[in-house]
Design a protein around this motif. Sequence first.
Motif, mmCIF file in Angstrom:
data_model
loop_
_atom_site.group_PDB
_atom_site.id
_atom_site.type_symbol
_atom_site.label_atom_id
_atom_site.label_comp_id
_atom_site.label_asym_id
_atom_site.label_seq_id
_atom_site.Cartn_x
_atom_site.Cartn_y
_atom_site.Cartn_z
ATOM 1 N N VAL A 1 0.814 -1.226 0.000
ATOM 2 C CA VAL A 1 0.000 0.000 0.000
ATOM 3 C C VAL A 1 0.842 1.269 0.000
ATOM 4 C CG1 VAL A 1 -1.895 -1.178 1.172
ATOM 5 C CG2 VAL A 1 -0.182 0.046 2.527
ATOM 6 N N THR A 2 2.170 1.142 0.041
ATOM 7 C CA THR A 2 3.054 2.313 -0.002
ATOM 8 C C THR A 2 3.853 2.290 -1.302
ATOM 9 O OG1 THR A 2 4.820 1.115 1.162
ATOM 10 C CG2 THR A 2 3.261 2.374 2.501
ATOM 11 N N PRO A 3 4.398 3.440 -1.718
ATOM 12 C CA PRO A 3 5.116 3.506 -3.002
ATOM 13 C C PRO A 3 6.591 3.114 -2.923
ATOM 14 C CG PRO A 3 4.921 5.697 -2.082
ATOM 15 C CD PRO A 3 4.176 4.782 -1.143
ATOM 16 N N LEU A 4 7.024 2.514 -1.818
ATOM 17 C CA LEU A 4 8.442 2.241 -1.615
ATOM 18 C C LEU A 4 9.029 1.349 -2.701
ATOM 19 C CD1 LEU A 4 10.840 2.698 0.298
ATOM 20 C CD2 LEU A 4 10.125 0.647 1.548
ATOM 21 N N LEU A 5 8.243 0.402 -3.228
ATOM 22 C CA LEU A 5 8.749 -0.561 -4.200
ATOM 23 C C LEU A 5 8.377 -0.212 -5.632
ATOM 24 C CD1 LEU A 5 7.984 -3.900 -2.291
ATOM 25 C CD2 LEU A 5 10.073 -2.528 -2.260
ATOM 26 N N ASP A 6 7.803 0.945 -5.843
ATOM 27 C CA ASP A 6 7.399 1.337 -7.195
ATOM 28 C C ASP A 6 8.606 1.382 -8.134
ATOM 29 O OD1 ASP A 6 4.834 1.543 -6.331
ATOM 30 O OD2 ASP A 6 4.691 3.725 -6.462
ATOM 31 N N GLY A 7 8.407 0.862 -9.344
ATOM 32 C CA GLY A 7 9.457 0.899 -10.350
ATOM 33 C C GLY A 7 10.420 -0.263 -10.321
ATOM 34 N N LEU A 8 10.258 -1.202 -9.376
ATOM 35 C CA LEU A 8 11.177 -2.337 -9.265
ATOM 36 C C LEU A 8 10.620 -3.608 -9.880
ATOM 37 C CD1 LEU A 8 12.454 -1.805 -5.600
ATOM 38 C CD2 LEU A 8 13.583 -1.175 -7.748
ATOM 39 N N GLY A 9 9.369 -3.588 -10.279
ATOM 40 C CA GLY A 9 8.753 -4.771 -10.864
ATOM 41 C C GLY A 9 7.411 -4.425 -11.462
ATOM 42 N N GLY B 1 18.549 -5.721 3.145
ATOM 43 C CA GLY B 1 18.225 -6.111 1.786
ATOM 44 C C GLY B 1 17.293 -7.293 1.674
ATOM 45 N N ILE B 2 16.712 -7.706 2.785
ATOM 46 C CA ILE B 2 15.879 -8.906 2.741
ATOM 47 C C ILE B 2 14.457 -8.593 2.275
ATOM 48 C CG2 ILE B 2 15.111 -8.774 5.164
ATOM 49 C CD1 ILE B 2 15.532 -11.864 5.240
ATOM 50 N N VAL B 3 13.877 -7.505 2.760
ATOM 51 C CA VAL B 3 12.529 -7.099 2.359
ATOM 52 C C VAL B 3 12.586 -5.939 1.372
ATOM 53 C CG1 VAL B 3 10.342 -6.159 3.169
ATOM 54 C CG2 VAL B 3 11.501 -7.909 4.501
ATOM 55 N N ILE B 4 13.438 -4.981 1.650
ATOM 56 C CA ILE B 4 13.588 -3.812 0.778
ATOM 57 C C ILE B 4 14.808 -4.031 -0.112
ATOM 58 C CG2 ILE B 4 13.904 -1.317 0.706
ATOM 59 C CD1 ILE B 4 12.681 -1.202 3.503
ATOM 60 N N PRO B 5 14.656 -4.055 -1.414
ATOM 61 C CA PRO B 5 15.800 -4.253 -2.321
ATOM 62 C C PRO B 5 16.886 -3.209 -2.111
ATOM 63 C CG PRO B 5 13.723 -4.473 -3.506
ATOM 64 C CD PRO B 5 13.382 -3.943 -2.145
ATOM 65 N N SER B 6 18.104 -3.569 -2.456
ATOM 66 C CA SER B 6 19.245 -2.692 -2.207
ATOM 67 C C SER B 6 19.101 -1.342 -2.892
ATOM 68 C CB SER B 6 20.538 -3.370 -2.678
ATOM 69 O OG SER B 6 20.483 -3.658 -4.069
ATOM 70 N N GLU B 7 18.380 -1.284 -4.033
ATOM 71 C CA GLU B 7 18.201 -0.017 -4.739
ATOM 72 C C GLU B 7 17.494 1.030 -3.909
ATOM 73 O OE1 GLU B 7 17.644 -3.281 -7.912
ATOM 74 O OE2 GLU B 7 17.467 -3.008 -5.743
ATOM 75 N N ARG B 8 16.744 0.615 -2.907
ATOM 76 C CA ARG B 8 15.988 1.554 -2.082
ATOM 77 C C ARG B 8 16.666 1.816 -0.733
ATOM 78 N NH1 ARG B 8 13.930 2.240 -6.337
ATOM 79 N NH2 ARG B 8 11.700 2.265 -6.862
ATOM 80 N N LEU B 9 17.873 1.294 -0.546
ATOM 81 C CA LEU B 9 18.581 1.465 0.718
ATOM 82 C C LEU B 9 19.602 2.593 0.615
ATOM 83 C CD1 LEU B 9 19.256 -2.292 1.626
ATOM 84 C CD2 LEU B 9 17.491 -0.794 2.569
ATOM 85 N N PRO B 10 20.068 3.115 1.768
ATOM 86 C CA PRO B 10 21.128 4.132 1.741
ATOM 87 C C PRO B 10 22.376 3.611 1.026
ATOM 88 C CG PRO B 10 20.136 3.996 3.921
ATOM 89 C CD PRO B 10 19.582 2.856 3.131
ATOM 90 N N ALA B 11 23.184 4.523 0.501
ATOM 91 C CA ALA B 11 24.355 4.149 -0.289
ATOM 92 C C ALA B 11 25.308 3.237 0.484
ATOM 93 C CB ALA B 11 25.081 5.409 -0.758
ATOM 94 N N LEU B 12 25.506 3.522 1.760
ATOM 95 C CA LEU B 12 26.419 2.711 2.558
ATOM 96 C C LEU B 12 25.920 1.272 2.670
ATOM 97 C CD1 LEU B 12 28.955 2.547 4.300
ATOM 98 C CD2 LEU B 12 27.573 3.242 6.275
ATOM 99 N N ALA B 13 24.615 1.108 2.856
ATOM 100 C CA ALA B 13 24.047 -0.236 2.969
ATOM 101 C C ALA B 13 24.120 -0.972 1.639
ATOM 102 C CB ALA B 13 22.598 -0.154 3.451
ATOM 103 N N GLN B 14 23.957 -0.267 0.539
ATOM 104 C CA GLN B 14 23.990 -0.911 -0.772
ATOM 105 C C GLN B 14 25.314 -1.607 -1.030
ATOM 106 O OE1 GLN B 14 22.804 1.564 -4.086
ATOM 107 N NE2 GLN B 14 21.210 2.586 -2.889
ATOM 108 N N ALA B 15 26.381 -1.098 -0.441
ATOM 109 C CA ALA B 15 27.706 -1.653 -0.700
ATOM 110 C C ALA B 15 27.937 -2.985 -0.006
ATOM 111 C CB ALA B 15 28.781 -0.649 -0.259
ATOM 112 N N VAL B 16 27.131 -3.302 1.022
ATOM 113 C CA VAL B 16 27.421 -4.502 1.806
ATOM 114 C C VAL B 16 26.294 -5.532 1.825
ATOM 115 C CG1 VAL B 16 29.008 -3.249 3.309
ATOM 116 C CG2 VAL B 16 26.605 -3.424 3.945
ATOM 117 N N VAL B 17 25.071 -5.119 1.500
ATOM 118 C CA VAL B 17 23.947 -6.034 1.693
ATOM 119 C C VAL B 17 24.044 -7.292 0.841
ATOM 120 C CG1 VAL B 17 22.307 -4.283 2.452
ATOM 121 C CG2 VAL B 17 22.546 -4.769 0.019
ATOM 122 N N HIS B 18 24.688 -7.211 -0.317
ATOM 123 C CA HIS B 18 24.770 -8.377 -1.191
ATOM 124 C C HIS B 18 25.633 -9.490 -0.586
ATOM 125 C CE1 HIS B 18 22.646 -6.292 -4.345
ATOM 126 N NE2 HIS B 18 23.517 -5.299 -4.304
#
Length: 270
Positions: A68-76, A207-224
């Motif tokens: 019901v929120t737009p957080l995942l819009d554009g990812l699928g 990165g488990i529920v929210i894809p890395s593309e929607r996370l802060p830059a620092l988190a994107q570097a390590v979540v994978h």
Amino acid sequence: MTSVSSGAPLESARRGSAPGTQHGSAPAPLLRRILLQGQYETITMLRNGEQLILAIVLPLLAMVGLTVTPLLDGLGSSRINVAVPGVLALCAMSTAFTGQGIATGFDRRYGVLRFLSTTPLGRTGLIAGKILAVLAVLFLQVLVVAAVAFVLGWQPNPAGWVPGLAILVLGAAAFTALGLLVAGTVRPEATLAITNLLWILLGALGGIVIPSERLPALAQAVVHFLPSGALGQALRDAFLDGSVNLGAVLVLLLWTAIAGGAAIRWFKWN
């Protein structure tokens, strides 16, 4: 967030019996002992109200919230299609890591692990029973989440079911190993705090529920490189595209091997 009591095994210990044994009789075959222990562990988890909240209610709330929120819009193709794989991954972490970790930690505190490890069930049978319980509860979680998701319009890629479920089991193995490592090396109160804190942190920023593309830059570097990020992304690739993310699978295999080996090496049974 959750706590687990271990009354039944403790009562068995007081009576001098263990799952799969009877007074004055030979122990049951190992497979039956494992099945009985797995059945007991499963029932214990399902009867615990706080565990049910962690395993079922919170993942469902997360799924509805992401829908019901737009957080995942554009990812699928739709919000629900992107949300469900991550929620399934969250279910695996909830049961295998937080739930089983806390249960094992308090079993260890009350002497249940020490007792059962000396019975015909043995340490191997005890661990196998816990793994069986995790898989049984995870199966129920998948049924519930999938049923609600279909009502909300989920349309998974048909080719993703087989690799998706296999990856989900691998993720459960990785988180079970991590849960047992924590439960077997620190005090139960610390296990309770660590597993609940990591559940929150990994659920929000791992990165488990929210894809890395929607996370802060620092988190994107390590979540994978985290089991949470690898599992979430691998399930999204499977159910959205019908593909297998070999890099994420390798990360999960490494976490399973390393955490499992560490648990075997440093696990304290009392």
